[in-house]
Design a protein around this motif. Structure first.
Motif, PDB file in Angstrom:
ATOM      1  N   ILE A 192      43.598   2.101  23.980  1.00 18.53           N
ATOM      2  CA  ILE A 192      43.558   3.537  23.325  1.00 18.53           C
ATOM      3  C   ILE A 192      42.813   4.410  24.517  1.00 18.53           C
ATOM      4  N   SER A 193      42.220   3.811  25.146  1.00 16.30           N
ATOM      5  CA  SER A 193      41.477   4.473  26.014  1.00 16.30           C
ATOM      6  C   SER A 193      42.445   4.786  26.951  1.00 16.30           C
ATOM      7  N   GLU A 194      43.589   4.631  27.948  1.00 13.65           N
ATOM      8  CA  GLU A 194      44.109   5.793  28.705  1.00 13.65           C
ATOM      9  C   GLU A 194      44.495   6.534  27.297  1.00 13.65           C
ATOM     10  N   SER A 195      44.706   6.944  26.471  1.00  9.29           N
ATOM     11  CA  SER A 195      44.383   7.863  26.018  1.00  9.29           C
ATOM     12  C   SER A 195      43.777   9.568  25.690  1.00  9.29           C
ATOM     13  N   ALA A 196      43.330   8.936  26.207  1.00 14.97           N
ATOM     14  CA  ALA A 196      41.362   9.599  26.242  1.00 14.97           C
ATOM     15  C   ALA A 196      41.371  10.719  27.446  1.00 14.97           C
ATOM     16  N   ASP A 197      40.220  11.668  27.242  1.00 13.98           N
ATOM     17  CA  ASP A 197      40.230  12.366  28.577  1.00 13.98           C
ATOM     18  C   ASP A 197      38.959  11.503  29.290  1.00 13.98           C
ATOM     19  N   PHE A 198      38.313  10.802  29.291  1.00 19.26           N
ATOM     20  CA  PHE A 198      37.510   9.919  29.903  1.00 19.26           C
ATOM     21  C   PHE A 198      36.918   8.848  29.184  1.00 19.26           C
ATOM     22  N   SER A 199      37.398   7.513  29.850  1.00 20.46           N
ATOM     23  CA  SER A 199      36.664   6.217  29.047  1.00 20.46           C
ATOM     24  C   SER A 199      35.198   5.914  29.873  1.00 20.46           C
ATOM     25  N   HIS A 200      34.421   4.674  29.050  1.00 17.92           N
ATOM     26  CA  HIS A 200      33.400   4.308  29.400  1.00 17.92           C
ATOM     27  C   HIS A 200      33.246   2.863  28.557  1.00 17.92           C
ATOM     28  N   MET A 201      32.332   1.992  29.110  1.00 14.60           N
ATOM     29  CA  MET A 201      32.433   0.793  29.360  1.00 14.60           C
ATOM     30  C   MET A 201      31.164   0.749  29.058  1.00 14.60           C
ATOM     31  N   LEU A 202      30.539   0.316  28.099  1.00 15.22           N
ATOM     32  CA  LEU A 202      29.049   0.368  27.300  1.00 15.22           C
ATOM     33  C   LEU A 202      28.942  -1.670  27.252  1.00 15.22           C
ATOM     34  N   ILE A 257      17.954  -1.725  23.023  1.00 15.22           N
ATOM     35  CA  ILE A 257      19.520  -2.075  23.266  1.00 15.22           C
ATOM     36  C   ILE A 257      20.099  -1.185  24.276  1.00 15.22           C
ATOM     37  N   LEU A 258      19.532  -0.022  24.126  1.00 13.41           N
ATOM     38  CA  LEU A 258      20.009   1.091  25.298  1.00 13.41           C
ATOM     39  C   LEU A 258      19.169   1.357  26.419  1.00 13.41           C
ATOM     40  N   LYS A 259      18.899   0.838  27.553  1.00 13.82           N
ATOM     41  CA  LYS A 259      19.148   0.806  28.590  1.00 13.82           C
ATOM     42  C   LYS A 259      18.565   2.384  29.514  1.00 13.82           C
ATOM     43  N   ASP A 260      19.709   3.442  29.744  1.00 14.85           N
ATOM     44  CA  ASP A 260      19.714   4.318  31.029  1.00 14.85           C
ATOM     45  C   ASP A 260      20.698   4.370  30.337  1.00 14.85           C
ATOM     46  N   ILE A 261      21.095   5.017  29.308  1.00 14.05           N
ATOM     47  CA  ILE A 261      22.147   5.898  29.028  1.00 14.05           C
ATOM     48  C   ILE A 261      22.257   7.305  29.570  1.00 14.05           C
ATOM     49  N   ASN A 262      23.501   8.094  30.449  1.00  5.05           N
ATOM     50  CA  ASN A 262      23.368   9.631  31.071  1.00  5.05           C
ATOM     51  C   ASN A 262      25.010   9.598  30.544  1.00  5.05           C
ATOM     52  N   LEU A 263      25.003  10.607  30.174  1.00  3.74           N
ATOM     53  CA  LEU A 263      26.789  10.993  29.635  1.00  3.74           C
ATOM     54  C   LEU A 263      26.159  12.583  29.015  1.00  3.74           C
ATOM     55  N   GLN A 264      27.422  13.562  29.329  1.00  2.00           N
ATOM     56  CA  GLN A 264      28.154  14.477  29.063  1.00  2.00           C
ATOM     57  C   GLN A 264      29.471  15.331  28.904  1.00  2.00           C
ATOM     58  N   VAL A 265      29.201  14.862  27.440  1.00  2.00           N
ATOM     59  CA  VAL A 265      31.045  15.503  26.851  1.00  2.00           C
ATOM     60  C   VAL A 265      30.686  16.680  26.170  1.00  2.00           C
ATOM     61  N   ASN A 266      32.195  16.847  27.048  1.00  2.00           N
ATOM     62  CA  ASN A 266      31.962  19.166  26.648  1.00  2.00           C
ATOM     63  C   ASN A 266      32.972  19.194  25.293  1.00  2.00           C
ATOM     64  N   SER A 267      32.948  20.553  25.223  1.00  2.00           N
ATOM     65  CA  SER A 267      33.611  21.235  24.039  1.00  2.00           C
ATOM     66  C   SER A 267      35.102  21.058  24.375  1.00  2.00           C
ATOM     67  N   GLY A 268      35.290  20.002  23.121  1.00  2.00           N
ATOM     68  CA  GLY A 268      36.910  19.809  22.825  1.00  2.00           C
ATOM     69  C   GLY A 268      37.808  18.356  24.074  1.00  2.00           C
ATOM     70  N   GLU A 269      36.452  17.643  24.306  1.00  2.98           N
ATOM     71  CA  GLU A 269      37.304  16.418  25.317  1.00  2.98           C
ATOM     72  C   GLU A 269      36.813  14.902  24.479  1.00  2.98           C
ATOM     73  N   PHE A 270      37.957  14.581  24.115  1.00  2.00           N
ATOM     74  CA  PHE A 270      38.316  13.297  24.160  1.00  2.00           C
ATOM     75  C   PHE A 270      37.699  11.824  24.689  1.00  2.00           C
ATOM     76  N   HIS A 271      36.480  10.932  24.403  1.00  2.00           N
ATOM     77  CA  HIS A 271      35.734  10.405  24.778  1.00  2.00           C
ATOM     78  C   HIS A 271      36.354   8.657  24.090  1.00  2.00           C
ATOM     79  N   ILE A 272      35.678   8.034  24.777  1.00  2.00           N
ATOM     80  CA  ILE A 272      36.600   6.243  24.238  1.00  2.00           C
ATOM     81  C   ILE A 272      35.047   5.840  25.105  1.00  2.00           C
ATOM     82  N   ILE A 273      34.659   5.015  23.982  1.00  2.00           N
ATOM     83  CA  ILE A 273      33.500   4.008  24.553  1.00  2.00           C
ATOM     84  C   ILE A 273      33.363   2.859  23.919  1.00  2.00           C
TER      85      ILE A 273
END
Length: 224
Positions: A206-216, A23-39
């Protein structure tokens, strides 16, 4: 400070043919304190599975998962898991609310379970209901609320736990357009309180309002 670090995380499940379905092949992700991430990503791409690994509901098949500077895997002591889970709130698409308790009582109960006294719990409950713009429903039973109002009550119960990391699993998936906008606007305002947020959604707007946007997609995550 990194709240979530995933390094080459893989998640597979066995099949009847004794092979594995990845289901998940090779996930690398870092989320720092206070950040807003959208996937974002199509249905079946593994978004919920990824949130469940971050929340420790599931354990990765391989790779490294570090939460709040602690390396967590299937062999981690239960006390370490409990300590991590106490810092994480998980909002589902269709939350469960006790049907026999009023909205105010639901929040007060969760506040009390978090270790505060009755008077503090009452005050904290009303603060949260006001913040989420549902204080006018404080004496209502959940059956009297709309879908969007129920979701905001569920969010209040999570915030009552004073969590550091908020995971949102398609929080507006069952809501109409207007209620979706209201809930996302409230969620965006939470970043001012330094809470860390990871949300999975089909709503690309909503992705535009996040600090970081990702596609899975196809088990691989890419930053947009």
């Amino acid at each position: 400070m990194a709240i979530v670090e995933l390094q080459n995380v893989k998640y597979s499940i066995p099949t009847q043919s004794q092979s594995e379905f990845t289901i998940l092949k090779d996930i690398n992700l870092q989320v720092n304190s206070g950040e807003f991430h959208i996937i974002t990503g199509p249905s079946g791409s593994g978004k919920t599975t990824l949130l469940q690994i971050i929340s420790t509901i599931l354990h990765q098949s391989s790779g490294v998962r570090i939460l709040f500077s602690n390396k967590i895997d299937v062999e981690s002591p239960k006390d370490d898991l409990y300590a991590i889970r106490s810092k994480i709130g998980y909002l589902l698409q269709a939350p469960y609310l006790p049907l026999t308790l009023k909205v105010r009582e639901i929040i007060e109960l969760q506040c009390s379970l978090s270790g505060v006294g009755c008077l503090t719990a009452e005050k904290r409950a009303m603060e949260l209901l006001t913040k989420l713009e549902i204080d006018q429903f404080s004496e209502n039973l959940p059956s009297k609320l709309s879908g969007g109002e129920k979701q905001r009550v569920a969010l209040a119960t999570i915030l009552a736990q004073n969590v550091d990391l908020l995971l949102l699993d398609e929080p507006t998936g069952s809501l109409d357009y207007e209620n979706s906008l209201i809930l996302w606007d409230l969620i965006k305002k939470m970043t001012d309180s330094k809470i860390t947020i990871i949300a999975v959604t089909h709503d690309k707007e909503i992705s535009e309002s996040a600090d970081f946007s990702h596609m899975l997609d196809y088990g691989i995550i890419k930053q947009l």
